[in-house]
Scaffold this motif. Structure first.
Motif, PDB file in Angstrom:
ATOM      1  N   GLU A  65      47.262  40.049  49.669  1.00  0.00           N
ATOM      2  CA  GLU A  65      47.985  39.381  48.583  1.00  0.00           C
ATOM      3  C   GLU A  65      47.516  39.795  47.190  1.00  0.00           C
ATOM      4  OE1 GLU A  65      47.406  35.258  49.420  1.00  0.00           O
ATOM      5  OE2 GLU A  65      48.736  35.275  51.191  1.00  0.00           O
ATOM      6  N   ASN A  66      46.335  40.419  47.100  1.00  0.00           N
ATOM      7  CA  ASN A  66      45.762  40.732  45.787  1.00  0.00           C
ATOM      8  C   ASN A  66      45.140  42.122  45.758  1.00  0.00           C
ATOM      9  OD1 ASN A  66      45.703  37.815  44.484  1.00  0.00           O
ATOM     10  ND2 ASN A  66      44.916  37.603  46.562  1.00  0.00           N
ATOM     11  N   LYS A  67      45.256  42.771  44.621  1.00  0.00           N
ATOM     12  CA  LYS A  67      44.558  44.034  44.411  1.00  0.00           C
ATOM     13  C   LYS A  67      43.163  43.680  43.907  1.00  0.00           C
ATOM     14  CE  LYS A  67      45.638  48.590  42.726  1.00  0.00           C
ATOM     15  NZ  LYS A  67      46.330  49.397  41.740  1.00  0.00           N
ATOM     16  N   ALA A  68      42.123  44.285  44.482  1.00  0.00           N
ATOM     17  CA  ALA A  68      40.755  43.931  44.089  1.00  0.00           C
ATOM     18  C   ALA A  68      39.861  45.162  44.072  1.00  0.00           C
ATOM     19  CB  ALA A  68      40.191  42.883  45.035  1.00  0.00           C
ATOM     20  N   ASP A  69      38.801  45.082  43.256  1.00  0.00           N
ATOM     21  CA  ASP A  69      37.824  46.174  43.155  1.00  0.00           C
ATOM     22  C   ASP A  69      36.680  45.997  44.135  1.00  0.00           C
ATOM     23  OD1 ASP A  69      38.994  47.584  40.830  1.00  0.00           O
ATOM     24  OD2 ASP A  69      38.563  45.692  39.811  1.00  0.00           O
ATOM     25  N   ALA A  70      36.495  44.767  44.636  1.00  0.00           N
ATOM     26  CA  ALA A  70      35.388  44.503  45.569  1.00  0.00           C
ATOM     27  C   ALA A  70      35.584  43.147  46.232  1.00  0.00           C
ATOM     28  CB  ALA A  70      34.054  44.532  44.834  1.00  0.00           C
ATOM     29  N   VAL A  71      34.875  42.963  47.348  1.00  0.00           N
ATOM     30  CA  VAL A  71      34.800  41.660  48.026  1.00  0.00           C
ATOM     31  C   VAL A  71      33.351  41.207  47.952  1.00  0.00           C
ATOM     32  CG1 VAL A  71      34.917  40.482  50.260  1.00  0.00           C
ATOM     33  CG2 VAL A  71      36.768  42.025  49.561  1.00  0.00           C
ATOM     34  N   TYR A  72      33.140  39.927  47.649  1.00  0.00           N
ATOM     35  CA  TYR A  72      31.787  39.386  47.446  1.00  0.00           C
ATOM     36  C   TYR A  72      31.572  38.194  48.382  1.00  0.00           C
ATOM     37  CZ  TYR A  72      27.775  37.420  44.899  1.00  0.00           C
ATOM     38  OH  TYR A  72      26.536  36.930  44.543  1.00  0.00           O
ATOM     39  N   ILE A  73      30.523  38.278  49.205  1.00  0.00           N
ATOM     40  CA  ILE A  73      30.230  37.240  50.198  1.00  0.00           C
ATOM     41  C   ILE A  73      28.787  36.755  50.030  1.00  0.00           C
ATOM     42  CG2 ILE A  73      29.993  36.782  52.691  1.00  0.00           C
ATOM     43  CD1 ILE A  73      32.850  37.203  51.889  1.00  0.00           C
ATOM     44  N   THR A  74      28.574  35.461  50.218  1.00  0.00           N
ATOM     45  CA  THR A  74      27.218  34.903  50.274  1.00  0.00           C
ATOM     46  C   THR A  74      26.925  34.505  51.717  1.00  0.00           C
ATOM     47  OG1 THR A  74      27.424  34.035  48.028  1.00  0.00           O
ATOM     48  CG2 THR A  74      25.673  33.103  49.407  1.00  0.00           C
ATOM     49  N   SER A  75      25.926  35.138  52.306  1.00  0.00           N
ATOM     50  CA  SER A  75      25.578  34.841  53.706  1.00  0.00           C
ATOM     51  C   SER A  75      24.168  35.343  53.999  1.00  0.00           C
ATOM     52  CB  SER A  75      26.579  35.526  54.653  1.00  0.00           C
ATOM     53  OG  SER A  75      26.197  35.377  56.000  1.00  0.00           O
ATOM     54  N   PRO A  76      23.301  34.493  54.589  1.00  0.00           N
ATOM     55  CA  PRO A  76      23.492  33.090  54.957  1.00  0.00           C
ATOM     56  C   PRO A  76      23.649  32.206  53.706  1.00  0.00           C
ATOM     57  CG  PRO A  76      21.543  34.043  56.030  1.00  0.00           C
ATOM     58  CD  PRO A  76      21.958  34.983  54.976  1.00  0.00           C
TER      59      PRO A  76
END
Length: 231
Positions: A65-76
Protein backbone atom coordinates in the motif's frame (compact mmCIF):
# COMPACT_ATOMS: atom_id res chain seq x y z
CA UNK A 1 20.24 5.93 20.84
CA UNK A 2 23.40 6.61 18.83
CA UNK A 3 22.87 3.27 17.07
CA UNK A 4 19.32 4.20 16.05
CA UNK A 5 20.38 7.67 14.88
CA UNK A 6 23.22 6.19 12.85
CA UNK A 7 21.21 3.34 11.29
CA UNK A 8 18.37 5.56 10.12
CA UNK A 9 20.72 8.20 8.72
CA UNK A 10 22.93 5.65 6.95
CA UNK A 11 20.05 3.72 5.39
CA UNK A 12 17.28 6.29 4.89
CA UNK A 13 18.86 9.75 5.05
CA UNK A 14 16.79 12.95 5.05
CA UNK A 15 13.12 13.20 4.10
CA UNK A 16 12.78 9.45 3.68
CA UNK A 17 9.75 7.26 4.24
CA UNK A 18 9.86 4.41 6.77
CA UNK A 19 7.41 1.63 7.56
CA UNK A 20 7.80 1.02 11.31
CA UNK A 21 6.30 -1.19 14.00
CA UNK A 22 4.49 0.96 16.57
CA UNK A 23 6.58 -0.29 19.54
CA UNK A 24 9.58 1.81 18.45
CA UNK A 25 11.89 3.47 20.98
CA UNK A 26 11.55 7.23 21.40
CA UNK A 27 15.02 7.66 19.86
CA UNK A 28 13.47 6.44 16.60
CA UNK A 29 10.77 9.12 16.74
CA UNK A 30 13.33 11.82 17.63
CA UNK A 31 15.64 10.80 14.77
CA UNK A 32 12.74 10.86 12.29
CA UNK A 33 11.91 14.38 13.51
CA UNK A 34 15.55 15.47 13.04
CA UNK A 35 15.74 14.01 9.52
CA UNK A 36 12.20 15.04 8.53
CA UNK A 37 11.33 11.41 7.75
CA UNK A 38 7.77 10.28 7.11
CA UNK A 39 6.66 7.29 9.23
CA UNK A 40 3.98 4.78 8.25
CA UNK A 41 3.05 3.00 11.49
CA UNK A 42 2.16 -0.69 11.54
CA UNK A 43 0.59 -2.51 14.49
CA UNK A 44 -0.09 -6.17 15.18
CA UNK A 45 -3.61 -7.61 15.01
CA UNK A 46 -4.29 -6.81 18.69
CA UNK A 47 -2.52 -3.50 19.19
CA UNK A 48 -3.82 -3.19 22.77
CA UNK A 49 -2.31 -6.54 23.82
CA UNK A 50 1.20 -6.47 25.29
CA UNK A 51 2.30 -9.58 23.38
CA UNK A 52 1.16 -8.29 20.00
CA UNK A 53 4.03 -8.15 17.48
CA UNK A 54 3.88 -7.29 13.80
CA UNK A 55 3.93 -10.27 11.44
CA UNK A 56 5.37 -10.67 7.93
CA UNK A 57 1.82 -10.33 6.56
CA UNK A 58 1.43 -6.93 8.32
CA UNK A 59 4.64 -5.68 6.72
CA UNK A 60 3.72 -7.04 3.28
CA UNK A 61 0.35 -5.28 3.44
CA UNK A 62 2.09 -1.99 4.34
CA UNK A 63 4.62 -2.40 1.50
CA UNK A 64 1.84 -3.15 -1.00
CA UNK A 65 0.00 0.00 0.00
CA UNK A 66 2.96 2.37 0.48
CA UNK A 67 6.25 3.23 -1.16
CA UNK A 68 9.01 3.13 1.47
CA UNK A 69 12.79 3.48 1.78
CA UNK A 70 13.08 1.01 4.67
CA UNK A 71 11.24 -1.16 7.18
CA UNK A 72 12.03 -0.68 10.89
CA UNK A 73 11.31 -3.33 13.54
CA UNK A 74 11.95 -3.48 17.30
CA UNK A 75 12.57 -7.05 18.47
CA UNK A 76 12.74 -8.32 21.18
CA UNK A 77 10.50 -5.76 22.88
CA UNK A 78 10.54 -4.75 26.56
CA UNK A 79 8.44 -7.80 27.47
CA UNK A 80 10.59 -10.37 25.69
CA UNK A 81 8.31 -10.86 22.68
CA UNK A 82 10.23 -11.68 19.50
CA UNK A 83 9.09 -10.87 15.97
CA UNK A 84 9.50 -13.21 13.00
CA UNK A 85 12.59 -11.40 11.69
CA UNK A 86 13.37 -14.14 9.16
CA UNK A 87 9.88 -13.94 7.66
CA UNK A 88 9.89 -10.14 7.67
CA UNK A 89 13.34 -10.01 6.05
CA UNK A 90 12.10 -12.28 3.25
CA UNK A 91 9.19 -9.91 2.62
CA UNK A 92 11.57 -6.92 2.58
CA UNK A 93 13.85 -8.65 0.07
CA UNK A 94 10.83 -9.44 -2.13
CA UNK A 95 10.03 -5.72 -2.30
CA UNK A 96 13.68 -4.60 -2.48
CA UNK A 97 13.53 -2.64 0.78
CA UNK A 98 16.23 -2.77 3.53
CA UNK A 99 15.27 -4.08 6.96
CA UNK A 100 16.48 -2.14 10.01
CA UNK A 101 16.18 -3.83 13.43
CA UNK A 102 16.45 -2.31 16.88
CA UNK A 103 17.83 -5.38 18.67
CA UNK A 104 18.44 -3.47 21.92
CA UNK A 105 17.21 -6.32 24.12
CA UNK A 106 18.65 -9.13 22.01
CA UNK A 107 22.46 -8.93 22.00
CA UNK A 108 22.58 -12.43 23.48
CA UNK A 109 20.56 -13.98 20.63
CA UNK A 110 23.78 -14.42 18.63
CA UNK A 111 24.99 -16.93 21.26
CA UNK A 112 22.09 -19.38 21.26
CA UNK A 113 22.94 -22.86 19.93
CA UNK A 114 21.62 -21.60 16.58
CA UNK A 115 22.00 -17.84 16.21
CA UNK A 116 18.73 -15.91 16.31
CA UNK A 117 20.48 -12.57 15.85
CA UNK A 118 18.73 -10.29 13.31
CA UNK A 119 21.76 -10.23 10.99
CA UNK A 120 21.77 -14.06 10.92
CA UNK A 121 18.04 -13.94 10.08
CA UNK A 122 18.36 -11.55 7.14
CA UNK A 123 18.31 -8.00 8.52
CA UNK A 124 20.41 -5.46 6.61
CA UNK A 125 21.47 -3.48 9.67
CA UNK A 126 20.78 -3.62 13.42
CA UNK A 127 22.00 -2.26 16.73
CA UNK A 128 22.35 -4.03 20.08
CA UNK A 129 22.29 -2.40 23.50
CA UNK A 130 25.00 -4.72 24.78
CA UNK A 131 24.63 -3.47 28.36
CA UNK A 132 21.08 -4.90 28.62
CA UNK A 133 21.87 -8.62 28.31
CA UNK A 134 25.68 -8.85 28.04
CA UNK A 135 28.41 -8.00 30.61
CA UNK A 136 28.99 -4.43 29.34
CA UNK A 137 28.87 -1.07 31.13
CA UNK A 138 25.73 1.02 30.63
CA UNK A 139 25.83 2.84 27.29
CA UNK A 140 27.84 0.14 25.51
CA UNK A 141 26.31 -0.87 22.17
CA UNK A 142 27.12 -2.42 18.80
CA UNK A 143 26.01 -1.71 15.25
CA UNK A 144 26.04 -4.64 12.83
CA UNK A 145 25.46 -4.57 9.08
CA UNK A 146 25.20 -7.30 6.46
CA UNK A 147 25.85 -4.78 3.69
CA UNK A 148 29.25 -3.26 3.07
CA UNK A 149 27.68 -0.24 1.36
CA UNK A 150 26.63 1.09 4.79
CA UNK A 151 30.06 0.74 6.43
CA UNK A 152 31.48 4.18 5.57
CA UNK A 153 28.15 5.88 6.29
CA UNK A 154 27.96 4.22 9.72
CA UNK A 155 31.37 5.61 10.64
CA UNK A 156 30.48 9.07 9.33
CA UNK A 157 27.11 9.35 11.09
CA UNK A 158 28.46 8.03 14.38
CA UNK A 159 30.84 10.97 14.24
CA UNK A 160 27.93 13.35 13.52
CA UNK A 161 25.72 12.18 16.40
CA UNK A 162 28.25 10.82 18.90
CA UNK A 163 30.48 12.58 21.38
CA UNK A 164 34.00 13.51 20.30
CA UNK A 165 35.05 12.39 23.80
CA UNK A 166 33.70 8.84 24.10
CA UNK A 167 34.01 6.91 27.34
CA UNK A 168 36.99 4.59 27.01
CA UNK A 169 35.74 2.69 30.07
CA UNK A 170 32.62 1.74 28.10
CA UNK A 171 34.69 0.92 25.00
CA UNK A 172 37.03 -1.24 27.09
CA UNK A 173 34.04 -3.11 28.55
CA UNK A 174 32.83 -3.85 25.00
CA UNK A 175 36.27 -5.21 24.09
CA UNK A 176 36.35 -7.29 27.28
CA UNK A 177 32.89 -8.67 26.47
CA UNK A 178 34.06 -9.62 22.94
CA UNK A 179 36.98 -11.48 24.48
CA UNK A 180 34.73 -13.30 26.98
CA UNK A 181 32.26 -14.44 24.34
CA UNK A 182 34.62 -15.55 21.57
CA UNK A 183 34.80 -19.21 20.58
CA UNK A 184 32.32 -21.45 22.44
CA UNK A 185 32.48 -19.40 25.66
CA UNK A 186 29.49 -17.24 24.72
CA UNK A 187 27.24 -20.22 24.06
CA UNK A 188 28.34 -21.94 27.26
CA UNK A 189 27.76 -18.84 29.41
CA UNK A 190 24.35 -18.27 27.84
CA UNK A 191 23.36 -21.94 28.33
CA UNK A 192 24.14 -21.60 32.06
CA UNK A 193 22.10 -18.41 32.32
CA UNK A 194 19.13 -19.94 30.47
CA UNK A 195 19.22 -22.89 32.89
CA UNK A 196 19.11 -20.52 35.87
CA UNK A 197 16.12 -18.69 34.36
CA UNK A 198 14.26 -21.93 33.63
CA UNK A 199 14.87 -23.18 37.17
CA UNK A 200 13.60 -19.90 38.61
CA UNK A 201 10.41 -20.04 36.53
CA UNK A 202 9.88 -23.65 37.58
CA UNK A 203 10.23 -22.76 41.27
CA UNK A 204 7.77 -19.87 40.93
CA UNK A 205 5.18 -21.89 38.99
CA UNK A 206 2.24 -22.42 39.10
CA UNK A 207 1.65 -19.49 41.47
CA UNK A 208 3.28 -17.18 38.94
CA UNK A 209 2.72 -17.37 35.18
CA UNK A 210 4.97 -15.73 32.62
CA UNK A 211 4.76 -14.39 29.06
CA UNK A 212 7.23 -13.62 26.27
CA UNK A 213 9.50 -15.67 24.02
CA UNK A 214 12.98 -14.52 25.03
CA UNK A 215 15.08 -16.76 27.28
CA UNK A 216 16.53 -13.88 29.34
CA UNK A 217 13.28 -12.00 30.01
CA UNK A 218 11.19 -12.69 33.10
CA UNK A 219 7.84 -11.04 32.36
CA UNK A 220 5.05 -11.76 34.84
CA UNK A 221 1.70 -12.45 33.21
CA UNK A 222 -0.31 -13.15 36.36
CA UNK A 223 -0.08 -14.11 40.04
CA UNK A 224 -2.31 -16.67 41.81
CA UNK A 225 -4.16 -14.02 43.84
CA UNK A 226 -5.76 -12.82 40.59
CA UNK A 227 -3.35 -9.95 40.01
CA UNK A 228 -2.26 -9.43 36.43
CA UNK A 229 1.39 -8.82 35.63
CA UNK A 230 0.65 -5.17 34.99
CA UNK A 231 -1.03 -4.77 38.39
Amino acid sequence: TLGIQTMLSAVVGEKGRIIAARNAHRAFVNTCALSDADVIWVTGENADVVSSMVKPSDIEKALKENKADAVYITSPDYYGNIADIKGISEVCKKYGVPLIVDNAHGSHLAFLEESQHPIALGADICCDSAHKTLPVLTGGAYIHTASEKYADKIKAYQSVFGSSSPSYLILASLDHCNFMLCGDSGKRLLRNQIELMENLKERLSPAWSFTGDDVLHLTVEAYKSGLSGEE
